[in-house]
Design a protein around this motif. Structure first.
Motif, PDB file in Angstrom:
ATOM      1  N   ILE A 217       0.843  -1.208   0.000  1.00 56.77           N
ATOM      2  CA  ILE A 217       0.000   0.000   0.000  1.00 56.77           C
ATOM      3  C   ILE A 217       0.875   1.254   0.000  1.00 56.77           C
ATOM      4  O   ILE A 217       0.616   2.217  -0.737  1.00 56.77           O
ATOM      5  N   CYS A 218       1.931   1.253   0.811  1.00 57.61           N
ATOM      6  CA  CYS A 218       2.847   2.406   0.852  1.00 57.61           C
ATOM      7  C   CYS A 218       3.446   2.672  -0.524  1.00 57.61           C
ATOM      8  O   CYS A 218       3.558   3.827  -0.954  1.00 57.61           O
ATOM      9  N   GLY A 219       3.824   1.603  -1.219  1.00 58.72           N
ATOM     10  CA  GLY A 219       4.405   1.759  -2.544  1.00 58.72           C
ATOM     11  C   GLY A 219       3.432   2.322  -3.554  1.00 58.72           C
ATOM     12  O   GLY A 219       3.769   3.234  -4.334  1.00 58.72           O
ATOM     13  N   TYR A 220       2.202   1.807  -3.560  1.00 55.93           N
ATOM     14  CA  TYR A 220       1.194   2.311  -4.501  1.00 55.93           C
ATOM     15  C   TYR A 220       0.878   3.778  -4.221  1.00 55.93           C
ATOM     16  O   TYR A 220       0.679   4.567  -5.149  1.00 55.93           O
TER      17      TYR A 220
ATOM     18  N   ALA B   7       3.784   6.073  -5.483  1.00 60.38           N
ATOM     19  CA  ALA B   7       3.788   6.180  -6.948  1.00 60.38           C
ATOM     20  C   ALA B   7       2.681   7.117  -7.429  1.00 60.38           C
ATOM     21  O   ALA B   7       2.881   7.908  -8.361  1.00 60.38           O
ATOM     22  N   ALA B   8       1.502   7.042  -6.802  1.00 56.43           N
ATOM     23  CA  ALA B   8       0.380   7.896  -7.205  1.00 56.43           C
ATOM     24  C   ALA B   8       0.698   9.372  -6.961  1.00 56.43           C
ATOM     25  O   ALA B   8       0.402  10.236  -7.799  1.00 56.43           O
ATOM     26  N   ILE B   9       1.334   9.660  -5.838  1.00 53.75           N
ATOM     27  CA  ILE B   9       1.652  11.045  -5.484  1.00 53.75           C
ATOM     28  C   ILE B   9       2.698  11.637  -6.430  1.00 53.75           C
ATOM     29  O   ILE B   9       2.683  12.835  -6.733  1.00 53.75           O
ATOM     30  N   SER B  10       3.607  10.801  -6.923  1.00 52.66           N
ATOM     31  CA  SER B  10       4.730  11.297  -7.729  1.00 52.66           C
ATOM     32  C   SER B  10       4.320  11.754  -9.125  1.00 52.66           C
ATOM     33  O   SER B  10       5.001  12.591  -9.738  1.00 52.66           O
TER      34      SER B  10
ATOM     35  N   GLY C 290       8.316   3.961  -5.556  1.00 55.63           N
ATOM     36  CA  GLY C 290       7.035   3.421  -5.096  1.00 55.63           C
ATOM     37  C   GLY C 290       6.728   2.083  -5.732  1.00 55.63           C
ATOM     38  O   GLY C 290       6.261   1.143  -5.079  1.00 55.63           O
ATOM     39  N   SER C 291       7.019   1.973  -7.038  1.00 55.21           N
ATOM     40  CA  SER C 291       6.789   0.717  -7.741  1.00 55.21           C
ATOM     41  C   SER C 291       7.666  -0.396  -7.176  1.00 55.21           C
ATOM     42  O   SER C 291       7.221  -1.539  -7.013  1.00 55.21           O
ATOM     43  N   GLY C 292       8.926  -0.067  -6.859  1.00 49.32           N
ATOM     44  CA  GLY C 292       9.824  -1.061  -6.295  1.00 49.32           C
ATOM     45  C   GLY C 292       9.395  -1.522  -4.917  1.00 49.32           C
ATOM     46  O   GLY C 292       9.503  -2.701  -4.580  1.00 49.32           O
ATOM     47  N   ILE C 293       8.902  -0.592  -4.115  1.00 52.65           N
ATOM     48  CA  ILE C 293       8.442  -0.937  -2.765  1.00 52.65           C
ATOM     49  C   ILE C 293       7.261  -1.896  -2.809  1.00 52.65           C
ATOM     50  O   ILE C 293       7.168  -2.849  -2.036  1.00 52.65           O
ATOM     51  N   ARG C 294       6.359  -1.683  -3.754  1.00 46.19           N
ATOM     52  CA  ARG C 294       5.111  -2.450  -3.754  1.00 46.19           C
ATOM     53  C   ARG C 294       5.224  -3.812  -4.434  1.00 46.19           C
ATOM     54  O   ARG C 294       4.471  -4.729  -4.101  1.00 46.19           O
ATOM     55  N   SER C 295       6.133  -3.946  -5.412  1.00 54.09           N
ATOM     56  CA  SER C 295       6.058  -5.079  -6.328  1.00 54.09           C
ATOM     57  C   SER C 295       6.303  -6.429  -5.665  1.00 54.09           C
ATOM     58  O   SER C 295       5.538  -7.375  -5.842  1.00 54.09           O
TER      59      SER C 295
ATOM     60  N   SER D  84      -3.146  11.664 -14.350  1.00 58.14           N
ATOM     61  CA  SER D  84      -2.768  10.279 -14.062  1.00 58.14           C
ATOM     62  C   SER D  84      -2.880   9.914 -12.586  1.00 58.14           C
ATOM     63  O   SER D  84      -2.855   8.727 -12.239  1.00 58.14           O
ATOM     64  N   VAL D  85      -3.017  10.913 -11.717  1.00 60.04           N
ATOM     65  CA  VAL D  85      -3.153  10.620 -10.290  1.00 60.04           C
ATOM     66  C   VAL D  85      -4.482   9.920  -9.981  1.00 60.04           C
ATOM     67  O   VAL D  85      -4.599   9.202  -8.983  1.00 60.04           O
ATOM     68  N   ILE D  86      -5.487  10.076 -10.859  1.00 57.53           N
ATOM     69  CA  ILE D  86      -6.808   9.494 -10.593  1.00 57.53           C
ATOM     70  C   ILE D  86      -6.770   7.966 -10.610  1.00 57.53           C
ATOM     71  O   ILE D  86      -7.150   7.330  -9.612  1.00 57.53           O
ATOM     72  N   PRO D  87      -6.325   7.307 -11.693  1.00 52.99           N
ATOM     73  CA  PRO D  87      -6.257   5.845 -11.651  1.00 52.99           C
ATOM     74  C   PRO D  87      -5.251   5.343 -10.619  1.00 52.99           C
ATOM     75  O   PRO D  87      -5.425   4.262 -10.053  1.00 52.99           O
ATOM     76  N   GLY D  88      -4.205   6.127 -10.346  1.00 52.62           N
ATOM     77  CA  GLY D  88      -3.241   5.733  -9.321  1.00 52.62           C
ATOM     78  C   GLY D  88      -3.889   5.640  -7.951  1.00 52.62           C
ATOM     79  O   GLY D  88      -3.590   4.731  -7.165  1.00 52.62           O
ATOM     80  N   THR D  89      -4.802   6.558  -7.662  1.00 57.66           N
ATOM     81  CA  THR D  89      -5.524   6.534  -6.385  1.00 57.66           C
ATOM     82  C   THR D  89      -6.488   5.355  -6.325  1.00 57.66           C
ATOM     83  O   THR D  89      -6.647   4.717  -5.269  1.00 57.66           O
ATOM     84  N   ILE D  90      -7.138   5.038  -7.438  1.00 58.68           N
ATOM     85  CA  ILE D  90      -8.043   3.880  -7.481  1.00 58.68           C
ATOM     86  C   ILE D  90      -7.276   2.596  -7.189  1.00 58.68           C
ATOM     87  O   ILE D  90      -7.781   1.692  -6.504  1.00 58.68           O
ATOM     88  N   ALA D  91      -6.035   2.494  -7.677  1.00 54.34           N
ATOM     89  CA  ALA D  91      -5.205   1.309  -7.407  1.00 54.34           C
ATOM     90  C   ALA D  91      -4.982   1.135  -5.909  1.00 54.34           C
ATOM     91  O   ALA D  91      -5.034   0.013  -5.386  1.00 54.34           O
ATOM     92  N   VAL D  92      -4.735   2.244  -5.207  1.00 58.94           N
ATOM     93  CA  VAL D  92      -4.554   2.184  -3.756  1.00 58.94           C
ATOM     94  C   VAL D  92      -5.819   1.657  -3.089  1.00 58.94           C
ATOM     95  O   VAL D  92      -5.764   0.815  -2.178  1.00 58.94           O
TER      96      VAL D  92
END
Length: 382
Positions: A74-77, A80-83, A106-111, A167-175
Motif C-alpha cells: 500500500i505504501c508503494g502504490y 507512486a500515485a503522489i509522484s 514506489g513501484s519497487g516498494i510495492r512489487s 494520471s493521479v486518478i487511476p493511481g488513487t483507485i489502485a490504492v
C-alpha cells in the motif's frame, strides 16, 4: 481464480493505467519539449529501472521479515500515485528525473510484497495462472493508459503536461483496490535475513539470476523503441497507439502463457520469450518500413507478456514459501541492475554510434542469455 487474485489484478490494472498514461509521452516530452538527447533519456530510464527493481530486493526482504506484505505494498502504490503530477511541473530534465525516481521507488516498494500476495493466493499448480492474471491486468492497464493519453491530448485538446496531472486518478483507485485484499498468514520456519551471499537460496535459483542478468545487460528501456518509431516518421499520436497495441497483446498473452507454463514448464515458455525478443530487436535494427515497425511492436508484446508472468513464477518456484517476496525481489533487482547498464549503454550508442546499434546490442546479449538458459538453468517443473 481467487478473490485476492482478482483484486490484485485490478490493482495492477489501475496502477498501470496511471503509469502508462505517461510512459510513451515521457521520451517525447524530454526530447521535444525539454530539448534533451538520447543520453539523458537513457540515464533517466536506467535510473528508473534500477530503482524499481533494486528496491524490490530490500522490500521483499523487509516484507518477509515483518510478514506485512499488504501494508508495505500500500505504501508503494501511494508513493507512486503522489509522484505522477510532479513531472507536469518540470521545466528541466532533473525535475523529471526526480519525479521518475519517486514513481519507480514506489513501484519497487510495492512489487515484491504484491507478488508474494499473489503467490500465496493459490496453490503451486496454479501459480502460473495467478501471475498470468496479474500480468494481464498490468498489461491491459498499459494498453488503456496510452489511449487515455491520446484521448486527452488529441480529442479533448489538453496540453501535454495535463496528462501528468490526470494520471493521479487511476493511481488513487489502485490504492483503494489493494485495501480490500486479505493477507494470509504464513508459518515462518526460519527468520529471513539480509544476506548478500544468498546462502538461503538454492544453486538453481542463483544460476537463474546470473542468466537473467546476462540477458538483461542488453535489455534497455522501451523508450528507445518509442524514439525509433518517431525517428522513422511515425506521428506522435500513432506512436502512442502502436505502443498501446503492444501492451494489449502483452495483456492477452499473459494469462494463457502462465497457464501453459503450469502444464509444459516455465523454462520452455521463457526460452520462447527470449527467442521472440531476439527476433524483435534484430527487426528493429534492420527495418525502416513503418508497417514492419508496427508488426515488430506486436511481436514484442508476445515477449513482454510471457517474460513478465512466467519469469516471476519460475523465481517463486525456486524458493520456499516464507521467502517468496525475497526471491522475487532479488530476481527483479537483478533485472534492475542489469537494466541500468543496458539503458546507459543504449543511450551512448544512440547518440554516438547509431540507432541501429542499440538494438543489435540488445539482440547479442539476448542470444547469450538464451543459450546460457538452455545449458545452466534446470526448471523445477516438467
Amino acid at each position: 481464480m481467487t478473490k485476492n487474485s482478482l483484486l490484485l489484478a485490478l490493482t495492477s490494472l489501475f496502477s498501470d493505467i496511471s503509469t502508462e498514461m505517461l510512459y510513451p509521452v515521457l521520451p517525447i516530452f524530454l526530447t521535444q519539449t525539454l530539448k534533451t538527447g538520447g543520453g539523458i533519456v537513457g540515464i533517466i530510464e536506467g535510473m528508473a529501472i534500477t530503482t524499481q527493481n533494486l528496491v524490490q530486493g530490500f522490500s521483499g526482504w523487509l516484507s518477509d521479515k515483518w510478514q506485512k506484505h499488504k501494508k508495505i505494498a500500500i505504501c508503494g502504490y501511494l508513493l507512486a500515485a503522489i509522484s505522477k503530477p510532479l513531472t507536469g511541473l518540470a521545466t528541466g530534465w532533473p525535475t523529471v528525473g526526480g519525479a521518475r525516481f519517486m514513481d519507480r521507488l514506489g513501484s519497487g516498494i510495492r512489487s515484491a510484497p504484491r507478488d508474494a500476495l499473489i503467490a500465496s493466493s493459490t496453490d503451486e499448480k496454479n501459480r502460473g495462472k495467478a501471475f498470468g492474471l496479474e500480468g494481464a491486468g498490468d498489461n491491459l492497464g498499459a494498453f488503456i493508459g496510452p489511449l487515455v493519453a491520446v484521448f486527452v491530448i488529441f480529442i479533448l485538446g489538453f496540453s501535454l503536461r495535463s496528462v501528468f496531472f490526470l494520471s493521479v486518478i487511476p493511481g488513487t483507485i489502485a490504492v483503494l483496490m489493494i485495501l480490500f485484499v486479505k493477507e494470509k498468514k504464513v508459518p515462518i520456519s526460519s527468520k529471513t535475513k539480509l544476506d548478500f551471499k544468498f546462502r538461503q537460496f538454492t544453486l538453481n535459483y542463483k544460476k537463474y539470476l546470473v542468466v537473467t542478468a546476462l540477458f538483461s545487460l542488453g535489455n534497455s528501456s522501451n523508450a528507445f523503441l518509442i524514439l525509433q518509431s518517431r525517428d522513422l516518421g511515425i506521428s506522435f499520436r500513432d506512436t502512442i497507439i502502436i505502443y498501446a497495441v503492444f501492451n494489449l497483446i502483452a495483456a492477452l498473452i499473459s494469462y494463457p502463457a502462465g497457464h501453459i507454463s503450469d502444464k509444459i514448464g516455465r523454462k520452455n515458455m521463457l526460452l520462447l520469450s527470449l527467442l521472440t525478443y531476439i527476433m524483435t530487436y534484430v527487426g528493429f535494427a534492420l527495418t525502416k518500413n513503418l508497417w514492419a515497425i508496427g508488426s515488430l511492436f506486436c511481436l514484442y508484446g508476445l515477449y513482454q507478456g510471457i517474460f513478465r508472468s512466467v519469469g516471476k513464477a519460475l523465481a517463486a518456484d525456486f524458493v520456499p514459501q516464507h521467502l517468496k517476496a525475497s526471491g522475487i525481489g532479488w530476481y527483479a533487482a537483478t533485472i534492475g541492475l542489469s537494466g541500468l547498464i543496458a539503458s546507459n549503454v543504449a543511450g551512448q550508442l544512440w547518440d554516438r554510434v547509431s540507432h541501429e546499434a542499440v538494438f543489435l546490442y540488445g539482440a547479442l546479449f539476448a542470444c547469450m542469455g538464451f543459450f546460457a538458459f538452455i545449458f545452466f538453468v534446470q526448471s523445477d517443473r516438467k
